[in-house]
Scaffold this active site. Structure first.
Site, mmCIF file in Angstrom:
data_model
loop_
_atom_site.group_PDB
_atom_site.id
_atom_site.type_symbol
_atom_site.label_atom_id
_atom_site.label_comp_id
_atom_site.label_asym_id
_atom_site.label_seq_id
_atom_site.Cartn_x
_atom_site.Cartn_y
_atom_site.Cartn_z
ATOM 1 N N PRO A 2 0.815 -1.142 -0.090
ATOM 2 C CA PRO A 2 -0.105 -0.046 0.098
ATOM 3 C C PRO A 2 0.856 1.468 0.193
ATOM 4 O O PRO A 2 1.960 1.296 0.594
ATOM 5 C CB PRO A 2 -0.953 0.052 1.269
ATOM 6 C CG PRO A 2 -0.742 -1.556 1.758
ATOM 7 C CD PRO A 2 0.405 -2.197 1.124
ATOM 8 N N GLU A 3 0.679 2.315 -0.662
ATOM 9 C CA GLU A 3 1.023 3.701 -0.849
ATOM 10 C C GLU A 3 0.128 4.685 -0.131
ATOM 11 O O GLU A 3 -0.776 4.388 0.454
ATOM 12 C CB GLU A 3 1.387 3.873 -2.265
ATOM 13 C CG GLU A 3 2.358 2.859 -2.897
ATOM 14 C CD GLU A 3 2.825 3.002 -4.420
ATOM 15 O OE1 GLU A 3 2.940 4.218 -4.754
ATOM 16 O OE2 GLU A 3 3.070 1.902 -5.133
ATOM 17 N N LYS A 61 3.684 6.254 4.626
ATOM 18 C CA LYS A 61 2.813 4.970 4.623
ATOM 19 C C LYS A 61 2.665 4.360 5.927
ATOM 20 O O LYS A 61 2.125 3.119 6.207
ATOM 21 C CB LYS A 61 3.567 3.615 4.024
ATOM 22 C CG LYS A 61 4.048 4.266 2.507
ATOM 23 C CD LYS A 61 5.012 3.234 1.722
ATOM 24 C CE LYS A 61 5.549 3.788 0.523
ATOM 25 N NZ LYS A 61 6.551 2.893 -0.119
ATOM 26 N N ARG A 274 12.460 -4.503 -8.499
ATOM 27 C CA ARG A 274 11.176 -4.303 -8.892
ATOM 28 C C ARG A 274 10.940 -4.076 -10.399
ATOM 29 O O ARG A 274 11.764 -4.489 -11.228
ATOM 30 C CB ARG A 274 10.605 -3.013 -8.293
ATOM 31 C CG ARG A 274 10.777 -2.752 -6.697
ATOM 32 C CD ARG A 274 10.442 -1.432 -6.048
ATOM 33 N NE ARG A 274 11.040 -1.308 -4.616
ATOM 34 C CZ ARG A 274 10.648 -0.228 -4.068
ATOM 35 N NH1 ARG A 274 9.806 0.424 -4.513
ATOM 36 N NH2 ARG A 274 11.056 -0.297 -2.651
#
Length: 292
Positions: A2-3, A61, A274
């Site tokens: 989650p950002e 976050k 990533r």
């Protein structure tokens, strides 16, 4: 992971459902969920029981809730990790499969549950910065404010960004420079700004730095309006609902799909364990570099 928009959705839910309520008892069902509590699960439960929860806060976050009645200057801090969920549930609702921590309240109403399939997230009661009205936990005091924070300093950010000796996406993910921006929204902001992820920050002009910040703020505001970005059932708000911004992404996750500006197929490149998604025509590789 989650950002900022996803975490802000959860923060708003907590502010609505648990602020002002007093904790009656705490159950820790998996010790890993409170591994950041130095004295362990019993200490975590003892420090929370009898406290009254304040209004949930966020820095990037990280989420935290200031505590009243726990002694001076403590907060309940939470990090969702890869799969953490803070759910507000009626006590009659059956326990979730991966329920890790439960908070019951003296009013007998909805309880707060921390659910985490992969147990990468966690909760802890931490000392806050002395005299800080927001109750910011000491462990995250070094984290920068985020673009949606009214106290974020746009001018200082642009100057610090251009002064860094790194590349632009690395800078966007540097939580000491700007918090809350993760892989998804970095790619989206860079696409909107027509900047390649490997562009050296020192080559950015002041207008480019300002435009990048504006685009990061704009894309996260848009995501927040529809509940954030959910690619699976792991990210949900406090009511268990998913966000819908994945439908509006321009770059992230769109490999081989046409760029919405020029129709060139979006590319995916391996980047720091990533992926980076970009348009090879709109976001040209920096001349000084041949990779990507």
């Amino acid at each position: 992971m989650p950002e900022l928009p996803e975490v802000e959705v959860v923060r708003r839910g907590l502010a609505n459902w648990v602020a002002g309520r007093t904790v009656a008892d705490v159950q820790v069902l998996h010790p890993r969920a409170v591994r950041r509590q130095p004295a362990g699960a019993a200490d975590f439960a003892a420090r929370l029981t009898g406290t009254t929860l304040g209004t949930a806060q966020r820095r990037g976050k990280y989420l935290w809730v200031p505590l009243a009645g726990s002694g001076a200057g403590f907060s309940l801090i939470g990090h969702l990790g890869m799969s953490g969920q803070l759910l507000v549930q009626d006590p009659s609702v059956p326990d979730e499969t991966h329920l890790r921590v439960r908070l019951r309240f003296t009013d007998g109403g909805r309880e707060l549950r921390f659910v985490d399939q992969r147990t990468f997230g966690g909760l802890a009661v931490e000392e806050a910065e002395d005299g800080d009205p927001e109750g910011t936990p000491l462990s995250i005091a070094h984290i920068a404010r985020d673009p949606l924070d009214p106290r974020f300093d746009d001018t200082a950010f642009a100057a610090a960004l251009r002064a860094k000796r790194t590349t632009v996406k690395r800078a966007l993910l540097d939580q000491t420079l700007i918090s809350g921006v993760g892989n998804i929204y970095a790619d989206e902001a860079l696409w909107r700004s027509r900047l390649h992820y490997d562009r050296p920050t020192a080559t950015l002009t002041r207008p480019q730095a300002a435009e990048l910040l504006a685009n990061a703020r704009e894309v996260m505001t848009a995501a927040l309006a529809v509940g954030g970005t959910s690619f699976d059932s792991l990210y949900v708000n406090v009511n268990g609902e998913s966000g819908y911004f994945s439908r509006d992404l321009d770059a992230y996750g769109r490999e081989h799909e046409p760029c919405r500006r020029c129709a060139t197929p979006i590319r995916r490149a391996a980047w720091m364990n990533r992926s980076s998604y970009f348009c090879p025509r709109c976001q040209r590789v920096p001349r000084a570099r041949s990779g990507g």
